[in-house]
Scaffold this motif. Sequence first.
Motif, PDB file in Angstrom:
ATOM      1  N   SER A 584      -2.438  -3.453   9.895  1.00  0.00           N
ATOM      2  CA  SER A 584      -2.632  -3.133  11.311  1.00  0.00           C
ATOM      3  C   SER A 584      -1.458  -2.284  11.777  1.00  0.00           C
ATOM      4  O   SER A 584      -0.355  -2.795  11.931  1.00  0.00           O
ATOM      5  N   PRO A 585      -1.662  -0.951  11.950  1.00  0.00           N
ATOM      6  CA  PRO A 585      -0.542  -0.103  12.384  1.00  0.00           C
ATOM      7  C   PRO A 585      -0.182  -0.346  13.848  1.00  0.00           C
ATOM      8  O   PRO A 585      -1.038  -0.692  14.666  1.00  0.00           O
ATOM      9  N   ALA A 586       1.142  -0.156  14.170  1.00  0.00           N
ATOM     10  CA  ALA A 586       1.587  -0.320  15.551  1.00  0.00           C
ATOM     11  C   ALA A 586       1.174   0.864  16.414  1.00  0.00           C
ATOM     12  O   ALA A 586       0.946   0.725  17.614  1.00  0.00           O
ATOM     13  N   ASP A 587       1.102   2.073  15.838  1.00  0.00           N
ATOM     14  CA  ASP A 587       0.677   3.271  16.561  1.00  0.00           C
ATOM     15  C   ASP A 587      -0.690   3.693  16.021  1.00  0.00           C
ATOM     16  O   ASP A 587      -1.317   2.994  15.236  1.00  0.00           O
ATOM     17  N   GLU A 588      -1.146   4.899  16.445  1.00  0.00           N
ATOM     18  CA  GLU A 588      -2.412   5.411  15.946  1.00  0.00           C
ATOM     19  C   GLU A 588      -2.376   5.555  14.428  1.00  0.00           C
ATOM     20  O   GLU A 588      -3.366   5.329  13.738  1.00  0.00           O
ATOM     21  N   VAL A 589      -1.205   5.952  13.893  1.00  0.00           N
ATOM     22  CA  VAL A 589      -1.056   6.129  12.442  1.00  0.00           C
ATOM     23  C   VAL A 589       0.135   5.286  12.002  1.00  0.00           C
ATOM     24  O   VAL A 589       1.210   5.383  12.579  1.00  0.00           O
ATOM     25  N   GLY A 590      -0.061   4.444  10.985  1.00  0.00           N
ATOM     26  CA  GLY A 590       0.996   3.529  10.555  1.00  0.00           C
ATOM     27  C   GLY A 590       1.809   4.089   9.405  1.00  0.00           C
ATOM     28  O   GLY A 590       1.453   5.075   8.762  1.00  0.00           O
ATOM     29  N   GLY A 591       2.918   3.398   9.093  1.00  0.00           N
ATOM     30  CA  GLY A 591       3.780   3.794   7.990  1.00  0.00           C
ATOM     31  C   GLY A 591       3.827   2.770   6.869  1.00  0.00           C
ATOM     32  O   GLY A 591       4.628   2.900   5.957  1.00  0.00           O
ATOM     33  N   ASP A 592       2.988   1.715   6.937  1.00  0.00           N
ATOM     34  CA  ASP A 592       2.936   0.732   5.856  1.00  0.00           C
ATOM     35  C   ASP A 592       1.993   1.224   4.743  1.00  0.00           C
ATOM     36  O   ASP A 592       1.066   2.000   4.991  1.00  0.00           O
ATOM     37  N   TYR A 593       2.232   0.728   3.497  1.00  0.00           N
ATOM     38  CA  TYR A 593       1.421   1.127   2.349  1.00  0.00           C
ATOM     39  C   TYR A 593       1.072  -0.102   1.523  1.00  0.00           C
ATOM     40  O   TYR A 593       1.916  -0.969   1.284  1.00  0.00           O
ATOM     41  N   TYR A 594      -0.204  -0.196   1.134  1.00  0.00           N
ATOM     42  CA  TYR A 594      -0.564  -1.122   0.069  1.00  0.00           C
ATOM     43  C   TYR A 594      -1.776  -0.568  -0.669  1.00  0.00           C
ATOM     44  O   TYR A 594      -2.598   0.130  -0.085  1.00  0.00           O
ATOM     45  N   ASP A 595      -1.854  -0.856  -1.965  1.00  0.00           N
ATOM     46  CA  ASP A 595      -2.979  -0.342  -2.749  1.00  0.00           C
ATOM     47  C   ASP A 595      -3.169  -1.256  -3.962  1.00  0.00           C
ATOM     48  O   ASP A 595      -2.226  -1.943  -4.412  1.00  0.00           O
ATOM     49  N   VAL A 596      -4.391  -1.285  -4.461  1.00  0.00           N
ATOM     50  CA  VAL A 596      -4.732  -2.040  -5.665  1.00  0.00           C
ATOM     51  C   VAL A 596      -5.354  -1.061  -6.660  1.00  0.00           C
ATOM     52  O   VAL A 596      -6.403  -0.474  -6.380  1.00  0.00           O
ATOM     53  N   LEU A 597      -4.680  -0.843  -7.793  1.00  0.00           N
ATOM     54  CA  LEU A 597      -5.119   0.125  -8.791  1.00  0.00           C
ATOM     55  C   LEU A 597      -5.615  -0.646 -10.010  1.00  0.00           C
ATOM     56  O   LEU A 597      -4.847  -1.366 -10.677  1.00  0.00           O
TER      57      LEU A 597
END
Length: 799
Positions: A584-597
């Motif tokens: 859940s980003p704080a602004d319109e676009v967030g800076g957190d990253y997660y991914d499952v490869l």
Amino acid sequence: MTAADATSAEGAATPGRFSPRSFRAKFILVVGAAVLFDLIMAGGIAIWNVQRLSQDVSEQVDTGLTDANEEFLQTYIQTTALRANLLLERSHSELQSLATIMQSQIDEPQSSAALGRLLEQDPSYSSELIYDQAGGWAQNAPGVPSVVNVWGYLLDENNQPVPAAQEAIRDSALMDVVAPAMMETGSPKRLMYYIGPKDASITRSVPYSDLARTLDQYYPGHNEGPNFWDFFFPGIYEGWQSWLANPSTRPVGSQIIMTPPYVDAITGAWVVSYFHPLFTQARNDVAGGVAMDVTLDQLVALVESVNISDTGFGFLAMSGGNVLATNELGEQTLGLVASDVSGQGVTGVSRSLQESTQAAIASLELPADQSTQLRHIFLEQDGEQVPYLVALRQLQPLNLWNGSDIVEETMVLGFVVSEREIYQSLTSVNQNIADTTERIINYQIIVLCISLMLVLGAVYAISGRITAGLSALAGAARRLQAKDYSVRVDIPTRDEVGAVGIAFNKMAEEISYHTENLENLVEARTHQLADANAEITALNSKLKSENLRLGAELDVARQIQMMVLPRSGELEGIPRIEIAGYMSPADEVGGDYYDVLHDGNRVKIGIGDVTGHGLESGVLMLMVQSVARALQEKGGDDPKEFLEVLNRAIYKNIERTRTDKHLSLAFLDYKDHHVTLSGQHEEVIVVRPNGDGESKVESINTMDLGFPIGLERDIGPFIETRDIGFDSGDVIVLHTDGVTEAESPDGELFGFERLCESAQRHAKGNADEIKNGIIGDLMAHIGTQKIHDDITLVVMRHR
């Protein structure tokens, strides 16, 4: 009748020019009195209205500027208090990390003994003791990371450490490995040290120094016992023991104890000591403690950097009133008097508010809760009472050793500013309003006097000419009243009435002219207003379109960012493990990253946090996702190489885009009931079932497993890996700092401990239920508080 009688009768019938019975006299009396009354009333009301308006405007301006200035002070002190709390929390976190490491040595004695023997064989970590005949104590030689001191009461007849002391030396050997690295990072520290239990209170300090001789010089008698704790810090050890027996006796939830700031005997710098207990393996007694001496440079600099007007300043005080930090101007303004305060083991300086030379400061009541308080006081300066505004706010509570007991301590941050300076604009505005009001009243009085003179002169001038033409004028006036602007009067006489007739005709002509042109003027002005309204409407439409375009662009960027997140279908297709994610980003676009490869039998889970949030952070997050996906598709099982290549790609992109962003990033590689952890990020939580229906929680620190991505071109020397067992029923929780630093409406952080408790509470569900349970606890904690940072959570559960 004689001629004389006729003349007399005519004089009696015709009043004299200024006779009281003459029409002119009556006209002047009646008209003059009416005009005089009207002018006086109108002028008086106008003057009263001006004064009233001036008073209302002054009150509104006073209220508005006062509220604005006080709101600025409240916001400023709240922000500064938050920064001060963060500095204190960072020191606590570092000490807690050291305590966790040292506690593991006690909990695993075989590993501790093996490590101690291994380090003893390495000359660079040698703890071989040399007995000092003059001092009566033993200390290891220089050239090693730490200095080990065994005091005289812990030596046997051969000047060798008693068995308990020897065991404490071995248990603390890990300090040589971890403490030097911790000294180089985080808050500015002067010392990190270990103190053994009371029956073996040896000390091991990093960095190496000639500690024993320094203590002999400044604290004679310390080597005579009974032990290090009771001589230097009486009451701390007993406090920990009472907490162990009854946790409810702990003043503040943390186990860390702080000393009052004091002057360090070695360096002469202002420092504060933090202590964290170590417990026996059975958790039934205290097994010593770890501590660190932290300089107050950053906290003092924060307080001294407060800038409010020309003479405003900040100060930081203990709850008892002792001022820890302020600038030179603050010390003078507060009237502080410095005095030496010495206690067993420490030396301090007291600058108490209660001992101030200013009566208002000496009687100043410090706040008893976390709310911001504003006080209006008067301080004497050059024989004059000068008004000052004081803002006060508490910092987070701490456990404080007061020399004998452990009590709750809440430091207070204060701002002081002269009301004359902060309200200077208000004073200037009020003075301008008063000057303008006085000027308008004077002008009105002058105009009133001139008007009275002109009106009385006019009444006197026309009174003699009002004769037979009055009827004609009255008739013409009635027609004019009926809006017959073509009416004219014909008075043949050339007396006053004739002049009035001419004036009347001119007046009627001008009224007719202005009436006809007024319609044209109104029509022209209406067209001008319509044109202006059309321009305003066009501008509003253009601004609305631009706002819609910018909003659409940000929405597209957010959608792209959310599109690259793992889909539920992908996660469900992974064998043996369940994975659930939340972002859940704080602004319109967030800076957190997660991914499952997921590629065949290989599963790689990544989580990271870009500095800041917004569009730039979101773009960097997408770069990381793309590079990680490409490297996974390329193949290769070496986590270190994976991070090195990814870092070089991101570093070059950051150089090209000329941004100052970077990120923390960690990856978990799962294969055959094992997880390999690499990269530097937040602590990893592992929840394992005990077999009795309960579960236990482990936390894994990743600080030594990597380096921030994009900060340096080559981070290979910093990358390490750690293998973690991951069997059926085990749960791994990954998170960003947006989870632990989320605030409640009262400003309380969610915190790592609360996150661990939530994960343990929900660990019996599947991955999605665990995720939903933790997010539910987090949102209940946040309540109505604004979310300031992106929130990301990933839950892995082994089927």
